[in-house]
Design an enzyme around this catalytic site. Sequence first.
Site, PDB file in Angstrom:
ATOM      1  N   GLY A 166       0.841  -1.206   0.000  1.00  0.00           N
ATOM      2  CA  GLY A 166       0.000   0.000   0.000  1.00  0.00           C
ATOM      3  C   GLY A 166       0.871   1.248   0.000  1.00  0.00           C
ATOM      4  NE  ARG A 218      -2.043  -4.500  -1.671  1.00  0.00           N
ATOM      5  CZ  ARG A 218      -1.762  -3.828  -0.572  1.00  0.00           C
ATOM      6  NH1 ARG A 218      -0.685  -4.111   0.125  1.00  0.00           N
ATOM      7  NH2 ARG A 218      -2.546  -2.868  -0.143  1.00  0.00           N
ATOM      8  CG  ASP A 271       3.539  -6.966   7.313  1.00  0.00           C
ATOM      9  OD1 ASP A 271       2.976  -6.171   6.530  1.00  0.00           O
ATOM     10  OD2 ASP A 271       2.930  -7.870   7.897  1.00  0.00           O
ATOM     11  CB  THR A 304       2.681   0.228   5.979  1.00  0.00           C
ATOM     12  OG1 THR A 304       1.295  -0.084   6.205  1.00  0.00           O
ATOM     13  CG2 THR A 304       3.466  -0.190   7.208  1.00  0.00           C
ATOM     14  CG  ASP A 362      -1.861  -0.982   7.686  1.00  0.00           C
ATOM     15  OD1 ASP A 362      -2.718  -0.110   7.477  1.00  0.00           O
ATOM     16  OD2 ASP A 362      -1.729  -1.992   6.959  1.00  0.00           O
ATOM     17  CG  ASP A 412       1.224  -3.591   9.920  1.00  0.00           C
ATOM     18  OD1 ASP A 412       2.048  -2.884   9.303  1.00  0.00           O
ATOM     19  OD2 ASP A 412       0.448  -4.362   9.330  1.00  0.00           O
ATOM     20  NE  ARG A 454      -2.509  -5.459   5.110  1.00  0.00           N
ATOM     21  CZ  ARG A 454      -2.678  -5.766   3.818  1.00  0.00           C
ATOM     22  NH1 ARG A 454      -3.295  -6.875   3.498  1.00  0.00           N
ATOM     23  NH2 ARG A 454      -2.241  -4.983   2.879  1.00  0.00           N
TER      24      ARG A 454
HETATM   25  N1  LIG Z   1       5.598 -14.222   2.002  1.00  0.00           N
HETATM   26  C1  LIG Z   1       5.966 -13.505   0.932  1.00  0.00           C
HETATM   27  N2  LIG Z   1       6.902 -13.986   0.084  1.00  0.00           N
HETATM   28  C2  LIG Z   1       7.304 -13.288  -0.994  1.00  0.00           C
HETATM   29  N3  LIG Z   1       6.822 -12.074  -1.314  1.00  0.00           N
HETATM   30  C3  LIG Z   1       5.899 -11.530  -0.529  1.00  0.00           C
HETATM   31  C4  LIG Z   1       5.420 -12.202   0.645  1.00  0.00           C
HETATM   32  N4  LIG Z   1       4.484 -11.426   1.232  1.00  0.00           N
HETATM   33  C5  LIG Z   1       4.387 -10.315   0.472  1.00  0.00           C
HETATM   34  N5  LIG Z   1       5.229 -10.370  -0.584  1.00  0.00           N
HETATM   35  C6  LIG Z   1       5.386  -9.376  -1.653  1.00  0.00           C
HETATM   36  O1  LIG Z   1       5.284  -8.055  -1.130  1.00  0.00           O
HETATM   37  C7  LIG Z   1       4.164  -7.384  -1.740  1.00  0.00           C
HETATM   38  C8  LIG Z   1       3.580  -6.402  -0.781  1.00  0.00           C
HETATM   39  O2  LIG Z   1       3.091  -7.079   0.373  1.00  0.00           O
HETATM   40  P1  LIG Z   1       1.697  -6.648   1.042  1.00  0.00           P
HETATM   41  O3  LIG Z   1       0.655  -6.630  -0.008  1.00  0.00           O
HETATM   42  O4  LIG Z   1       1.478  -7.531   2.204  1.00  0.00           O
HETATM   43  O5  LIG Z   1       1.914  -5.135   1.467  1.00  0.00           O
HETATM   44  P2  LIG Z   1       2.854  -4.531   2.602  1.00  0.00           P
HETATM   45  O6  LIG Z   1       4.238  -4.387   2.091  1.00  0.00           O
HETATM   46  O7  LIG Z   1       2.681  -5.330   3.857  1.00  0.00           O
HETATM   47  O8  LIG Z   1       2.278  -3.084   2.759  1.00  0.00           O
HETATM   48  P3  LIG Z   1       0.826  -2.676   3.331  1.00  0.00           P
HETATM   49  O9  LIG Z   1       0.463  -3.649   4.395  1.00  0.00           O
HETATM   50  O10 LIG Z   1       0.991  -1.311   3.824  1.00  0.00           O
HETATM   51  O11 LIG Z   1      -0.094  -2.725   2.172  1.00  0.00           O
HETATM   52  C9  LIG Z   1       3.256  -8.522  -2.157  1.00  0.00           C
HETATM   53  O12 LIG Z   1       2.363  -8.151  -3.178  1.00  0.00           O
HETATM   54  C10 LIG Z   1       4.252  -9.542  -2.653  1.00  0.00           C
HETATM   55  O13 LIG Z   1       4.725  -9.212  -3.928  1.00  0.00           O
HETATM   56  O1  LIG Z   2      -5.026  -1.283  -1.604  1.00  0.00           O
HETATM   57  P1  LIG Z   2      -5.667  -2.521  -1.123  1.00  0.00           P
HETATM   58  O2  LIG Z   2      -5.056  -3.717  -1.771  1.00  0.00           O
HETATM   59  O3  LIG Z   2      -7.140  -2.463  -1.189  1.00  0.00           O
HETATM   60  O4  LIG Z   2      -5.277  -2.692   0.414  1.00  0.00           O
HETATM   61  C1  LIG Z   2      -5.920  -2.100   1.494  1.00  0.00           C
HETATM   62  C2  LIG Z   2      -5.070  -2.333   2.728  1.00  0.00           C
HETATM   63  O5  LIG Z   2      -3.876  -1.598   2.552  1.00  0.00           O
HETATM   64  C3  LIG Z   2      -3.698  -0.731   3.645  1.00  0.00           C
HETATM   65  O6  LIG Z   2      -4.204   0.517   3.248  1.00  0.00           O
HETATM   66  C4  LIG Z   2      -2.249  -0.558   3.962  1.00  0.00           C
HETATM   67  O7  LIG Z   2      -1.742  -1.782   4.358  1.00  0.00           O
HETATM   68  C5  LIG Z   2      -4.519  -1.360   4.776  1.00  0.00           C
HETATM   69  O8  LIG Z   2      -4.795  -0.420   5.787  1.00  0.00           O
HETATM   70  C6  LIG Z   2      -5.694  -1.881   4.010  1.00  0.00           C
HETATM   71  O9  LIG Z   2      -6.291  -2.974   4.658  1.00  0.00           O
END
Ligand SMILES: Nc1ncnc2c1ncn2[C@@H]1O[C@H](COP(=O)(O)OP(=O)(O)OP(=O)(O)O)[C@@H](O)[C@H]1O
Ligand SMILES: O=P(O)(O)OC[C@H]1O[C@](O)(CO)[C@@H](O)[C@@H]1O
Length: 329
Positions: free
Chosen positions: A11, A72, A103, A126, A128, A130, A172
């Site tokens: 995000g 993503r 994360d 992020t 969040d 978190d 989230r």
């Molecule tokens: N276990 C995993 N192994 C490999 N790649 C991963 C894994 N988890 C996440 N990723 C990669 O990281 C990208 C971003 O992860 P995610 O969608 O969980 O967002 P984030 O980095 O946690 O940020 P936010 O929670 O703010 O949206 C995923 O689309 C994927 O490409």
């Molecule tokens: O953009 P998407 O894939 O709808 O994701 C929404 C999620 O991303 C965040 O905005 C950031 O992790 C969360 O607060 C929310 O649950």
Amino acid sequence: MKRIALITSGGDAPGMNAAIRSIVLACHEQDIQCLGFFHGYNGLMHDEFKELTVDLVAPIIQFGGTILKSARCKEMHQNSGVEQVASTLTRHSIDALIVVGGDGSFRGMMALQPYWQGHLIGIPATIDNDLACTDKTIGFATAVSTATHAIDKIRDTANAFERVFIVEVMGRHSGHIAFNVGLATGAEAILSFENCDSKNLEQVQADLINQIQSQRQHNHSGFVIVLAENLWPGGPHGLQAALRETAHIESAVCVLGYIQRGGNPCPEDRILATELGIEAVRAAKNRSGVMVGKVHGQISINCIIRATEQSKPVDQALRLAYNQICQLT
Ligand SMILES: Nc1ncnc2c1ncn2[C@@H]1O[C@H](COP(=O)(O)OP(=O)(O)OP(=O)(O)O)[C@@H](O)[C@H]1O
Ligand SMILES: O=P(O)(O)OC[C@H]1O[C@](O)(CO)[C@@H](O)[C@@H]1O
């Protein structure tokens, strides 16, 4: 170190642009070439990149979103996708990859570790908040501020109509936004993972109904419930229906949604992003598999495994403050 690659992933968060700017400026000062790949890990998979120059990043510190785009990337969950990313990094002779994200994005780095020998550095960004090993993630302060201003406006109409409002905030599965925003707006109720037993929501609902009914007997103002997303079955509309069906309480629902992710970063996020960007470039020279964060006002470098696996509960003091306020009002 001659060449760094950079992505923003997951995000988007206000302050990502400030981090990009700071990384590019730090690279420039040390004669390091900086390649920005687009759309998170997708850009690394499909070789979609641009060399980031000082001119390009000079005017972006105040903008939300990310000039590198974010996304993503499903393929990262498979070895073949990770191998493809590693081969792009090798082909471009990248010495270090800096990932600005949450994360999940850091888990992507962990997946990459066995396939690529370069240095992997994470910058926590992020809304969040978190991620452990940093007091705050980039974007969190802005999201709290945006949601606070939005609820202040909702409060006016809630008071004017003496209405119950259910306001859903993001996060989230964590309640950092819910608790901070709830306290900042003087919400009558905060419903989040940290103070609601998800296995006993009937009790939570009964307590909430009591609270609303007793407030109704004493004054005629609005009643704002800040609800963490993903907590209540059926979301805010599920709670709205439950209040109506069990206690004939009418309420209005407002989902703040993506408004919390957008907008100009507040000064705190710009400054945090700038500091972490500079430190990330410094760390990239001799560290790998680490996240650069800030703990108790000091730069702190920790293993990404710890940052992602360790939980980061909502501050106990914040929860206590909320409980005390509830007893006083
Ligand atoms: N276990 C995993 N192994 C490999 N790649 C991963 C894994 N988890 C996440 N990723 C990669 O990281 C990208 C971003 O992860 P995610 O969608 O969980 O967002 P984030 O980095 O946690 O940020 P936010 O929670 O703010 O949206 C995923 O689309 C994927 O490409
Ligand atoms: O953009 P998407 O894939 O709808 O994701 C929404 C999620 O991303 C965040 O905005 C950031 O992790 C969360 O607060 C929310 O649950």
